[in-house]
Motif scaffolding. Structure first.
Motif, mmCIF file in Angstrom:
data_model
loop_
_atom_site.group_PDB
_atom_site.id
_atom_site.type_symbol
_atom_site.label_atom_id
_atom_site.label_comp_id
_atom_site.label_asym_id
_atom_site.label_seq_id
_atom_site.Cartn_x
_atom_site.Cartn_y
_atom_site.Cartn_z
ATOM 1 N N SER A 1 0.836 -1.198 0.000
ATOM 2 C CA SER A 1 0.000 0.000 0.000
ATOM 3 C C SER A 1 0.879 1.260 0.000
ATOM 4 O O SER A 1 2.047 1.222 0.398
ATOM 5 C CB SER A 1 -0.900 0.022 1.246
ATOM 6 N N LEU A 2 0.298 2.364 -0.433
ATOM 7 C CA LEU A 2 1.034 3.621 -0.494
ATOM 8 C C LEU A 2 1.508 4.055 0.893
ATOM 9 O O LEU A 2 2.613 4.583 1.045
ATOM 10 C CB LEU A 2 0.165 4.717 -1.123
ATOM 11 N N ALA A 3 0.676 3.796 1.911
ATOM 12 C CA ALA A 3 1.048 4.171 3.285
ATOM 13 C C ALA A 3 2.304 3.411 3.722
ATOM 14 O O ALA A 3 3.218 3.994 4.333
ATOM 15 C CB ALA A 3 -0.106 3.871 4.237
ATOM 16 N N ASP A 4 2.355 2.125 3.389
ATOM 17 C CA ASP A 4 3.533 1.318 3.752
ATOM 18 C C ASP A 4 4.748 1.695 2.907
ATOM 19 O O ASP A 4 5.891 1.602 3.367
ATOM 20 C CB ASP A 4 3.219 -0.176 3.587
ATOM 21 N N LYS B 1 5.401 4.733 1.876
ATOM 22 C CA LYS B 1 5.918 5.958 2.506
ATOM 23 C C LYS B 1 6.729 5.621 3.750
ATOM 24 O O LYS B 1 7.792 6.208 4.001
ATOM 25 C CB LYS B 1 4.756 6.879 2.875
ATOM 26 N N LYS B 2 6.214 4.675 4.534
ATOM 27 C CA LYS B 2 6.889 4.274 5.765
ATOM 28 C C LYS B 2 8.259 3.673 5.457
ATOM 29 O O LYS B 2 9.252 4.016 6.107
ATOM 30 C CB LYS B 2 6.018 3.246 6.496
ATOM 31 N N TYR C 1 10.788 6.048 -4.742
ATOM 32 C CA TYR C 1 9.585 6.516 -4.042
ATOM 33 C C TYR C 1 8.735 7.422 -4.935
ATOM 34 O O TYR C 1 7.507 7.277 -4.997
ATOM 35 C CB TYR C 1 9.964 7.257 -2.761
ATOM 36 N N ALA D 1 4.934 6.670 -5.822
ATOM 37 C CA ALA D 1 3.959 7.597 -5.229
ATOM 38 C C ALA D 1 3.065 8.200 -6.302
ATOM 39 O O ALA D 1 1.978 8.702 -6.006
ATOM 40 C CB ALA D 1 4.672 8.706 -4.461
#
Length: 250
Positions: free
Chosen positions: A72-75, A77-78, A110, A114
């Motif tokens: 996922s995009l959230a992961d 970014k993390k 990234y 993204a």
């Protein structure tokens, strides 16, 4: 051990070893690092992202960030934050050049993922790689069956199949990058050719404008010169006259 591996890679690169052996070697080393430490250290990450051949291996953003294509995009970014801190040049002053190269690779990966279009394109490349591996396995089984042999293939092992997908993925990313560079080079030559043509046309136009300007400015001089010539051609006193021919008397 690290020095021996480095020397081996250098020899492969000098010999143009950018084929499957290079992919195999790189894959095995990366997996060995991941197996030793699930959270890579700064040095390990910098080694991976700046080693010989990394220019092409780093084209795969999923591999750069050590994530799966369905992350996922959230992961994403993390993971990006975690890795960018690990390889940041400010935290690796003793290995500044390689750290900068690794940091740039992480940033590029990234930014690609993204972006919605970038993520879609990369996922399509992964799916294409999987499809090619499946076709390769079918072709191998068909050939083995034709030869009357067991249809078991190395890719029946999940790890080896995963490796085969990785190799195909690297090749696809490399092929796309090569085509992008060729297209960019072609566009550059086209822009240069157009610029030269425009400059030539501009120079021709400039010369024509200058000629017309000079022609107009010299019009009065030409008229005066012509009138002076015409005036000089009229009879006047003091002008030399040739003698008239005398009639012969007999």
């Amino acid at each position: 051990m690290a020095t021996e591996t480095q020397n081996t890679d250098d020899k492969k690169e000098e010999a143009g070893g950018s084929g499957e052996e290079a992919f195999d070697s790189f894959y095995q080393e990366v997996k060995a690092i991941e197996h030793r430490d699930s959270v890579l250290t700064s040095k390990q990450q910098i080694d991976k992202l700046s080693r010989p051949g990394s220019t092409y291996f780093n084209l795969n953003p999923f591999d750069v960030l050590n994530i799966d294509p369905d992350t996922s995009l959230a992961d994403i970014k993390k993971k990006y934050r975690q890795m960018s801190i690990l390889v940041h040049p400010d935290k690796n002053q003793d290995d500044l050049d390689r750290a900068q190269k690794a940091f740039d690779a992480v940033n590029k990966a990234y930014k690609t993922l993204a972006n919605e279009e970038g993520m879609k394109r990369c996922q399509e490349i992964i799916e294409e790689a999987k499809s090619r591996v499946e076709e390769m396995i079918k072709a191998k089984r068909k050939q083995l069956k034709k030869e009357g042999k067991s249809t078991d293939v190395p890719e029946d092992d999940p790890e080896k199949k995963k490796h085969a997908v990785y190799v195909q993925t690297c090749k696809l990313f490399a092929d796309l990058e090569r085509m992008r560079q060729e297209r960019e080079m072609k566009d550059m030559h086209e822009r240069k050719r157009k610029a030269e043509k425009d400059a030539e046309e501009e120079e021709t136009k400039k010369r024509e404008t200058e000629w017309k300007k000079n022609f107009e400015e010299s019009r009065s001089d030409r008229v005066d010169s012509w009138r002076s010539w015409k005036s000089g051609g009229k009879k006047s006193k003091g002008t030399f006259r040739p003698p008239k021919p005398k009639v012969e008397k007999r």
